[in-house]
Design a protein around this motif. Structure first.
Motif, PDB file in Angstrom:
ATOM      1  N   GLN A 448       0.824  -1.201   0.000  1.00  0.00           N
ATOM      2  CA  GLN A 448       0.000   0.000   0.000  1.00  0.00           C
ATOM      3  C   GLN A 448       0.866   1.262   0.000  1.00  0.00           C
ATOM      4  N   GLU A 449       1.967   1.217   0.754  1.00  0.00           N
ATOM      5  CA  GLU A 449       2.880   2.366   0.820  1.00  0.00           C
ATOM      6  C   GLU A 449       3.522   2.612  -0.546  1.00  0.00           C
ATOM      7  N   GLN A 450       3.910   1.515  -1.211  1.00  0.00           N
ATOM      8  CA  GLN A 450       4.527   1.656  -2.537  1.00  0.00           C
ATOM      9  C   GLN A 450       3.530   2.201  -3.554  1.00  0.00           C
ATOM     10  N   GLN A 451       2.283   1.739  -3.457  1.00  0.00           N
ATOM     11  CA  GLN A 451       1.259   2.246  -4.366  1.00  0.00           C
ATOM     12  C   GLN A 451       1.025   3.737  -4.151  1.00  0.00           C
ATOM     13  N   GLN A 452       1.007   4.131  -2.872  1.00  0.00           N
ATOM     14  CA  GLN A 452       0.792   5.533  -2.560  1.00  0.00           C
ATOM     15  C   GLN A 452       1.945   6.388  -3.068  1.00  0.00           C
ATOM     16  N   LYS A 453       3.183   5.888  -2.895  1.00  0.00           N
ATOM     17  CA  LYS A 453       4.353   6.624  -3.374  1.00  0.00           C
ATOM     18  C   LYS A 453       4.322   6.763  -4.890  1.00  0.00           C
ATOM     19  N   ALA A 454       3.894   5.672  -5.568  1.00  0.00           N
ATOM     20  CA  ALA A 454       3.816   5.713  -7.026  1.00  0.00           C
ATOM     21  C   ALA A 454       2.808   6.768  -7.481  1.00  0.00           C
ATOM     22  N   LYS A 455       1.697   6.864  -6.726  1.00  0.00           N
ATOM     23  CA  LYS A 455       0.689   7.849  -7.083  1.00  0.00           C
ATOM     24  C   LYS A 455       1.190   9.269  -6.861  1.00  0.00           C
ATOM     25  N   GLU A 456       1.955   9.416  -5.775  1.00  0.00           N
ATOM     26  CA  GLU A 456       2.417  10.755  -5.406  1.00  0.00           C
ATOM     27  C   GLU A 456       3.646  11.196  -6.213  1.00  0.00           C
ATOM     28  N   LYS A 457       4.322  10.260  -6.868  1.00  0.00           N
ATOM     29  CA  LYS A 457       5.528  10.593  -7.616  1.00  0.00           C
ATOM     30  C   LYS A 457       5.193  11.510  -8.787  1.00  0.00           C
ATOM     31  N   LYS A 458       5.847  12.637  -8.831  1.00  0.00           N
ATOM     32  CA  LYS A 458       5.570  13.612  -9.879  1.00  0.00           C
ATOM     33  C   LYS A 458       6.144  13.156 -11.211  1.00  0.00           C
ATOM     34  N   LEU A 459       5.341  13.312 -12.259  1.00  0.00           N
ATOM     35  CA  LEU A 459       5.765  12.978 -13.607  1.00  0.00           C
ATOM     36  C   LEU A 459       6.100  14.274 -14.336  1.00  0.00           C
ATOM     37  N   ALA A 460       6.383  14.174 -15.593  1.00  0.00           N
ATOM     38  CA  ALA A 460       6.662  15.371 -16.405  1.00  0.00           C
ATOM     39  C   ALA A 460       5.495  16.337 -16.293  1.00  0.00           C
ATOM     40  N   GLY A 461       5.789  17.621 -16.109  1.00  0.00           N
ATOM     41  CA  GLY A 461       4.738  18.625 -15.971  1.00  0.00           C
ATOM     42  C   GLY A 461       4.058  18.611 -14.628  1.00  0.00           C
ATOM     43  N   ASP A 462       4.654  17.890 -13.639  1.00  0.00           N
ATOM     44  CA  ASP A 462       4.090  17.773 -12.283  1.00  0.00           C
ATOM     45  C   ASP A 462       2.753  17.044 -12.243  1.00  0.00           C
ATOM     46  N   PHE A 463       2.472  16.233 -13.255  1.00  0.00           N
ATOM     47  CA  PHE A 463       1.283  15.380 -13.194  1.00  0.00           C
ATOM     48  C   PHE A 463       1.594  14.151 -12.336  1.00  0.00           C
ATOM     49  N   VAL A 464       0.540  13.448 -11.876  1.00  0.00           N
ATOM     50  CA  VAL A 464       0.727  12.234 -11.079  1.00  0.00           C
ATOM     51  C   VAL A 464      -0.097  11.106 -11.685  1.00  0.00           C
ATOM     52  N   THR A 465       0.336   9.883 -11.425  1.00  0.00           N
ATOM     53  CA  THR A 465      -0.381   8.703 -11.924  1.00  0.00           C
ATOM     54  C   THR A 465      -1.803   8.668 -11.352  1.00  0.00           C
ATOM     55  N   GLY A 466      -2.765   8.394 -12.233  1.00  0.00           N
ATOM     56  CA  GLY A 466      -4.154   8.327 -11.807  1.00  0.00           C
ATOM     57  C   GLY A 466      -4.906   9.630 -11.922  1.00  0.00           C
ATOM     58  N   GLN A 467      -4.217  10.696 -12.276  1.00  0.00           N
ATOM     59  CA  GLN A 467      -4.850  12.016 -12.380  1.00  0.00           C
ATOM     60  C   GLN A 467      -5.710  12.109 -13.639  1.00  0.00           C
ATOM     61  N   THR A 468      -6.890  12.704 -13.500  1.00  0.00           N
ATOM     62  CA  THR A 468      -7.767  12.935 -14.650  1.00  0.00           C
ATOM     63  C   THR A 468      -7.339  14.215 -15.365  1.00  0.00           C
ATOM     64  N   VAL A 469      -7.246  14.150 -16.692  1.00  0.00           N
ATOM     65  CA  VAL A 469      -6.811  15.309 -17.488  1.00  0.00           C
ATOM     66  C   VAL A 469      -7.721  15.445 -18.711  1.00  0.00           C
ATOM     67  N   VAL A 470      -7.618  16.602 -19.392  1.00  0.00           N
ATOM     68  CA  VAL A 470      -8.311  16.794 -20.670  1.00  0.00           C
ATOM     69  C   VAL A 470      -7.305  17.301 -21.690  1.00  0.00           C
ATOM     70  N   ALA A 471      -7.590  17.021 -22.948  1.00  0.00           N
ATOM     71  CA  ALA A 471      -6.699  17.470 -24.029  1.00  0.00           C
ATOM     72  C   ALA A 471      -6.844  18.974 -24.221  1.00  0.00           C
ATOM     73  N   THR A 472      -5.704  19.687 -24.344  1.00  0.00           N
ATOM     74  CA  THR A 472      -5.739  21.141 -24.551  1.00  0.00           C
ATOM     75  C   THR A 472      -5.938  21.505 -26.010  1.00  0.00           C
ATOM     76  N   HIS A 473      -5.746  20.549 -26.907  1.00  0.00           N
ATOM     77  CA  HIS A 473      -5.964  20.782 -28.339  1.00  0.00           C
ATOM     78  C   HIS A 473      -6.166  19.420 -29.001  1.00  0.00           C
ATOM     79  N   ASP A 474      -6.518  19.397 -30.241  1.00  0.00           N
ATOM     80  CA  ASP A 474      -6.653  18.141 -30.972  1.00  0.00           C
ATOM     81  C   ASP A 474      -5.298  17.438 -31.006  1.00  0.00           C
ATOM     82  N   ILE A 475      -5.308  16.142 -30.678  1.00  0.00           N
ATOM     83  CA  ILE A 475      -4.069  15.364 -30.651  1.00  0.00           C
ATOM     84  C   ILE A 475      -4.087  14.384 -31.811  1.00  0.00           C
ATOM     85  N   SER A 476      -3.053  14.411 -32.612  1.00  0.00           N
ATOM     86  CA  SER A 476      -2.973  13.548 -33.790  1.00  0.00           C
ATOM     87  C   SER A 476      -2.012  12.396 -33.559  1.00  0.00           C
ATOM     88  N   VAL A 477      -2.322  11.281 -34.179  1.00  0.00           N
ATOM     89  CA  VAL A 477      -1.458  10.110 -34.179  1.00  0.00           C
ATOM     90  C   VAL A 477      -1.240   9.718 -35.636  1.00  0.00           C
TER      91      VAL A 477
END
Length: 533
Positions: A448-477
């Motif tokens: 549980q501690e490891q899961q919590q740390k993984a969630k709290e670990k900051k990613l690029a742009g200070d986002f975190v795992t599990g965070q809900t986001v929206v696209a700021t513009h049309d994204i192409s692939v």
């Protein structure tokens, strides 16, 4: 009174030759059988011959945790004024047989116990078993789930008390507490039937059996709407069982199941072939001989409706830590336990497997025979004209067992070297069980501690795992728009190839209808509440 079990001195047992004394019976039964008044088993006035017959009681298990069996045996002895007639037969593996003998000496002093193991028969049973996913839990494929159908074979090979002329025996599952007199059950009029069992009409035979398959195989004359019988408690007439070749019939059904390309039955392994072999040919016992579901985590809508019809509302259920859900109620609420003579802990929430910090557990009406005991949690509810007193089902079981009972201090301060060695062995076993429990708890805490740390670990742009986001513009692939501006997604973690620069996001929908996640730059997504630029 409860402390009787917690301070019971552990004496010695010469297996197969020592009987309970009348003093021991009174001590073990105090506050249980003696306070319940006249028993109500459907039996005739007993003759002297009936009163002297040995009562053969059988458990089959390959579980290395012997606590369920010890509780079942202790509760059976404490609930019968005729327990001097009892011989308990424990059918298990060769490996576990010696261990159970040692446990019986320490945990079941003065109680006559025989242990049986037959590796050749065990392998023969195993060879007939085919497990399919529709059958349910893999543990049901154990040969000891089928061993009750072969009890005379196991017992005749090694028993000092069970002979070819023995007429009756009782089988019961290990996951029970016995509050009725099994001697009275043993002596009842079986009306010439193969066995006696409790019908269970909340489920019908068609619940288990695929009758389309059954009929396609040419089998007729079996009523799909007949009530099932619960195999957790069986009184078996051995000569009639043998004469009607019930074991052979069960084996035939197992062969049919193995040969069929489509599942003939679901939701069980040993119960369906036994039900087909019996086809209703059994004496009906009253419901109080199988108060079941004490280990179930939920009630189906039909079962929950019974509570609702009695006046149980959401406020009552909240007081019992029971939660209404779409498919019924969680966990199970047991009403039959107040008068039940067999309390059956069928289901996944076995008392000996629950963590001490588990809050949502099955609750039971307090058994009338255990009113004088103190329980840690008691809830009394007044519903319409009825008063219900509830305790946790697991605490009823715990009355007859605790980790402290796995060993005891010597009586009168003296003990022989053999007594000391056995006590130390039991103490080591108890400590091992506690160690395993503490280890598992620690492992859960670390995970549980490891899961919590993984969630709290900051990613690029200070986002975190599990965070809900929206696209700021049309994204192409690959040159085509896959995600439109404003569409929601969930951050899965860093990009595998560019973890410092990119995020991996799983969007709820994609224009190209694919379900794959997309690696994006931090500026391409934002929190839904952030204002648009």
């Amino acid at each position: 009174m409860r402390s009787q079990w917690l301070t019971l001195g552990l004496g010695f047992l010469i297996l197969g030759s020592v009987w309970l004394t009348s003093t021991q019976i009174r001590t073990l039964g105090a506050g249980c059988a003696g306070d319940r008044g006249p028993a109500q088993a459907p039996v005739e006035e007993l003759s002297d011959v009936s009163r002297s017959r040995t009562v053969h009681l059988c458990i089959c298990s390959d579980d290395p945790d012997f606590r369920p069996a010890v509780v079942a045996i202790r509760s059976a002895v404490s609930s019968s004024p005729q327990s001097h007639r009892f011989v308990f037969h424990f059918v298990t593996t060769q490996e576990l047989s010696t261990r159970f003998l040692n446990v019986a000496k320490l945990q079941l002093p003065g109680i006559r116990v025989e242990v049986h193991a037959d590796e050749e028969l065990q392998l023969a049973i195993q060879s007939r078993i085919l497990f399919r996913k529709g059958a349910g839990r893999k543990v049901l494929a154990s040969p000891f789930n089928f061993a009750p159908f072969y009890l005379p074979h196991f017992l005749l090979a090694s028993s000092q008390t069970f002979h070819a002329q023995t007429e009756r025996l009782i089988y019961f599952d290990a996951d029970i507490v016995i509050l009725g007199d099994l001697a009275q059950l043993f002596d009842m009029d079986m009306q010439g039937k193969v066995c006696a069992a409790v019908p269970y009409c909340h489920q019908r035979l068609k619940t288990y059996i695929n009758f389309d398959v059954l009929h396609s195989l040419g089998h007729e004359g079996i009523d799909p709407d007949s009530c099932i019988a619960n195999r957790g408690l069986l009184l078996i007439d051995v000569p009639v069982w043998s004469a009607m070749k019930i074991t052979e019939s069960i084996e035939n059904w197992l062969d049919v199941y193995r040969a069929s390309d489509v599942d003939l039955w679901v939701g069980g392994m040993s119960q369906p072939p036994w039900l087909l072999a019996m086809n209703g040919n059994y004496t009906r016992l009253s419901d109080d001989w199988n108060c079941n579901s004490l280990g179930r985590h939920s009630m189906i809508p039909a079962e929950a409706a019974v509570l609702r019809n009695l006046g149980f509302e959401d406020t009552h259920l909240q007081e019992l830590h029971v939660e209404p859900v779409a498919n019924g109620l969680n966990p199970y609420v047991v009403l039959c336990s107040s008068t039940g003579r067999i309390l059956h802990y069928n289901g996944a929430m076995k008392p000996w497997l629950l963590d001490s910090d588990t809050i949502s557990v099955p609750v039971c009406t307090l058994p009338e025979s255990l009113m004088q005991y103190n329980f840690q949690w008691v809830k009394e509810l007044q519903i319409r004209e009825a008063t219900y007193k509830f305790v946790t089902c697991s605490e009823i079981w715990a009355l007859f067992m605790s980790d402290d009972m796995l060993y005891s201090e010597p009586r009168n301060g003296t003990e022989t070297s053999e007594e000391k060695a056995k006590r130390e062995d039991a103490k080591e076993w108890a400590n091992r069980l506690k160690f395993v429990k503490e280890k598992k708890k620690k492992e859960r805490e670390i995970a549980q501690e490891q899961q919590q740390k993984a969630k709290e670990k900051k990613l690029a742009g200070d986002f975190v795992t599990g965070q809900t986001v929206v696209a700021t513009h049309d994204i192409s692939v690959r040159g085509k728009i896959a995600v439109k501006k404003g569409w929601e997604g969930v951050v899965q973690g860093p990009s595998l190839n560019h973890p410092q620069e990119r995020l991996n996001v799983l969007f709820k929908e994609r224009r190209d209808k694919k379900t794959l996640s997309i690696n994006v730059l931090p500026f391409e997504v934002r929190h839904p509440k952030d204002a648009d630029d």
